[in-house]
Design an enzyme around this catalytic site. Structure first.
Site, mmCIF file in Angstrom:
data_model
loop_
_atom_site.group_PDB
_atom_site.id
_atom_site.type_symbol
_atom_site.label_atom_id
_atom_site.label_comp_id
_atom_site.label_asym_id
_atom_site.label_seq_id
_atom_site.Cartn_x
_atom_site.Cartn_y
_atom_site.Cartn_z
ATOM 1 N N GLU A 519 7.131 1.412 -15.900
ATOM 2 C CA GLU A 519 5.606 1.885 -15.745
ATOM 3 C C GLU A 519 6.680 3.585 -14.806
ATOM 4 O OE1 GLU A 519 2.197 3.869 -13.925
ATOM 5 O OE2 GLU A 519 2.780 2.462 -15.575
ATOM 6 N N THR A 630 -7.336 14.066 -21.998
ATOM 7 C CA THR A 630 -6.167 13.466 -22.141
ATOM 8 C C THR A 630 -6.498 11.739 -22.460
ATOM 9 O OG1 THR A 630 -5.029 13.047 -20.015
ATOM 10 C CG2 THR A 630 -6.994 12.499 -19.649
#
Length: 655
Positions: A519, A630
């Site tokens: 992440e 997006t």
């Protein structure tokens, strides 16, 4: 009427009563004075108490008790008519959650209000402006409904035809067929075999979603059930909406038709829940828009216009900067509880432009474009530290709340939408172009760093102090800088392409040893693109690195990007594929997978779509005609001059 002083009023009343029989002037005057002073005191007390209600620090909800029947409209800046895990395993310890994933509040049972497109200024709008503490410059009051209609006609007289949107004319303005000559099928057998593998992964994901979670938002593949979550305000079927265009371009028509039927019969937009404006916009609005533009099915257009109207009340703030959470039924909105000082998030209010411009294009109503243009005008007006855009902005005062700058979570897609707004406008939106290259210059000067091992990365900026951390979400920036390379200063074209390639390479280097990335990864303490915290080691089927591979392949045709993409396919198969779908994993540094039991909807919309496009010919959704929002939903470039020419031609032929 005008105010009358107390002595004058008393004298006037006494004079009247003196003319009444049996009334003593002196006795009457005394009694009248006492009563008047008492009434005056009482009325003043009531006025003060009621008025104080509106000047409490967070008086919006209290005011709704008294003003619930009043429609409100934000006071906007400027003239107006001119031209993410999104669901992490748990709240990260860092103050900022990943892109778009923010805690939602419990649903309320407030009844649905009728939403007017241009309501008049209400008492709430005026008094909320006072509560801001300081007046912003260049406020203009909203126009009435009648004036709104006039503004609509004037706006479209300037640049767009007033007649309804014509899908046939739109298709005539595309340079190439959306699906290419042969649905993008590559001539190379190995590449085609890899593309077919990605298609099989999509079918496998979809079939399990349909079997165990149909109509829910996402699949939990380990427990074989559905997940609804609290991000979509009671809306359902996020995986269905997110999959429409992916299924369509892959030629999975039986699956696509099942999805289409569900949207037609079961997508209920009359929810009364509290939703993320950002997530509903990029997934639902973006997904329905893309499905309409690819297929011409009017049902998608009707649904997306209905949903678009429900998002407008989020802009009812003193500045026109929308709040992050909106109740889709009542229209009430507020900021995320974790957001600093009730602020709005740059990546959220800055990731509306593409979809809202298309809502205006389809509806022929300029209000959607006006809303996002007002955001841009405010951002252009306020001072930016070192040319950077901090992540938190007050929707009340219009000022930055704190100076934290990130190209990853909380900031990312704002920058993406600047360059894509320019490209989607057929390169006519000069304001977006100026903002994008100005921001990129500031990013290069302040955030772009080189590690001791030679890796280029984008650090985060906290009030002038660099945090040498880069999030997986920031890895989209390789592709973003690449697609913007051609339109900056000519002498910087190669520089931008090199920078894009270097950032994409860095993100590829973070994909080790499982060939899946964490992440977030750091470049201090001797680490090179490595997650040093246990809380950063998870991977939730994110697309950003693969997204950059796809763009860099199209821009350079360097075969390494397809090889890197195939590495990701093999890693997904080895570590994330389970018996009933795909799941994120908790530690990318462990070869023994611990799954998080979530097949994210963006895995179907973005990760698998970008992989499929990576192994397809460039004429499948060609970049000359399409930009991706997006959430990887393709939206067409708007060629206003072509549409006008087509409209003129149509009228000439009919005559």
């Amino acid at each position: 009427g005008r105010a009358v002083s107390s002595p004058v009023l008393l004298e006037y009343i006494s004079m009247v009563f003196r003319k009444l029989p049996g009334v003593s002037a002196s006795g009457m005057g005394l009694r009248l004075s006492q009563k008047f002073v008492f009434l005056l005191f009482l009325s003043g007390l009531v006025t003060l108490c009621f008025g104080a209600l509106f000047f409490l620090p967070d008086s919006v909800r209290l005011k709704r008790i008294f003003l619930s029947k009043t429609e409100t409209q934000p006071v906007t800046v400027g003239s107006g008519s001119e031209n993410d895990a999104r669901e992490p395993l748990k709240r990260p310890k860092d103050p900022e959650p990943p892109r778009g994933m923010t805690p939602a509040r419990g649903e309320t049972s407030t009844k649905l209000k009728n939403l007017s497109r241009k309501p008049t200024v209400s008492r709430e709008a005026t008094e909320e402006r006072l509560a801001a503490g300081k007046a912003l410059e260049d406020f203009t009051l909203p126009r009435s409904r009648t004036e709104s209609a006039s503004a609509k006609a004037t706006s479209f007289a300037r640049g767009a035809p007033s007649e309804p949107f014509s899908y046939g004319k739109f298709k005539g303005c595309l340079l190439k067929p959306p699906l290419g000559r042969d649905s993008g099928r590559p001539a190379d057998p190995e590449t085609n075999e890899r593309r077919e593998k990605v298609k099989e992964m999509m079918k496998f994901s979809w079939d399990n979603y349909k079997s165990y979670a149909w109509g829910k938002n996402e699949l939990r593949p380990l427990t074989r059930n559905g997940h609804i979550g609290n991000m979509f305000g009671g809306l359902r079927g996020a995986s269905i909406i997110d999959s429409l265009d992916t299924l369509y371009i892959m030629g999975l028509m039986e699956e696509y038709n099942d999805a289409k039927e569900w949207v037609q019969t079961s997508l209920d937009l009359n929810s009364n829940g509290e939703a993320s404006l950002f997530e509903v916009n990029i997934r639902y609005v973006g997904g329905l828009l893309a499905a309409y533009y690819l297929t011409g099915e009017e049902m998608y257009k009707s649904k997306v216009m209905e949903l678009g109207e429900k998002l407008l009340p989020a802009f009812n703030t003193p500045t026109g900067i929308p709040r992050g959470v909106i109740n889709l039924g009542s229209g009430t909105s507020w900021s995320w509880g974790w957001a600093s000082a009730g602020s709005s998030i740059l990546a959220e209010f800055g990731t509306l432009h593409l979809e809202f411009v298309h809502l205006s294009e389809l509806s022929r109503n300029p209000i959607y474009t006006e809303k996002v243009m007002n955001i841009r005008k405010l951002l252009n007006k306020i001072e930016k530290p070192h040319g950077l855009y901090p992540n938190f902005l007050s929707p009340v005062s219009g000022n930055w709340v704190q100076h934290h700058v990130s190209i990853g979570g909380l900031g990312d897609s704002f920058y993406e939408y600047l360059i894509k707004s320019y490209l989607m406008s057929d390169k006519t939106d000069e304001d977006a172009k100026k903002m994008y290259y100005g921001a990129l210059e500031a990013i290069e000067a302040n955030l772009v760093q080189k590690s001791p091992g030679g890796l280029t990365y984008m650090a985060e900026w906290r009030g002038g102090i660099l945090d040498h951390k880069m999030g997986h979400l920031a890895c989209f920036s390789g592709g973003m800088i690449g697609i913007g390379a051609d339109d900056g200063a000519p002498e910087k074209r190669q520089h931008f392409l090199d920078l894009a390639a270097e950032i994409t390479h860095t993100c590829h280097e973070s994909y080790t040893p499982t060939k899946l990335g964490p992440e977030a990864f750091r470049f201090d303490g001797g680490g090179e693109a490595t997650a040093t915290r246990l809380s950063d080691r998870y991977y939730i089927l994110r697309p950003e690195v693969i997204e950059s591979y796809m763009y860099m392949w199209r821009l350079t045709h360097d075969p390494k990007y397809r090889e890197w993409g195939w590495e990701a396919v093999e890693a997904l198969e080895q570590h994330c594929r389970v018996e009933s779908g795909f799941s994120g994993i908790r530690d990318v540094y462990s070869m023994t997978a611990s799954h998080d039991n979530m097949q994210q909807s963006f895995f179907l919309s973005e990760t698998l779509k970008y992989l499929y496009l990576l192994f397809s010919d460039d004429d499948l959704l060609p970049l000359e005609d399409w930009v991706f929002n997006t959430e990887a939903h393709p939206l067409p470039i708007i060629r206003k001059s072509c549409m006008q020419d087509e409209a003129t031609l149509g009228k000439t032929v009919s005559e």
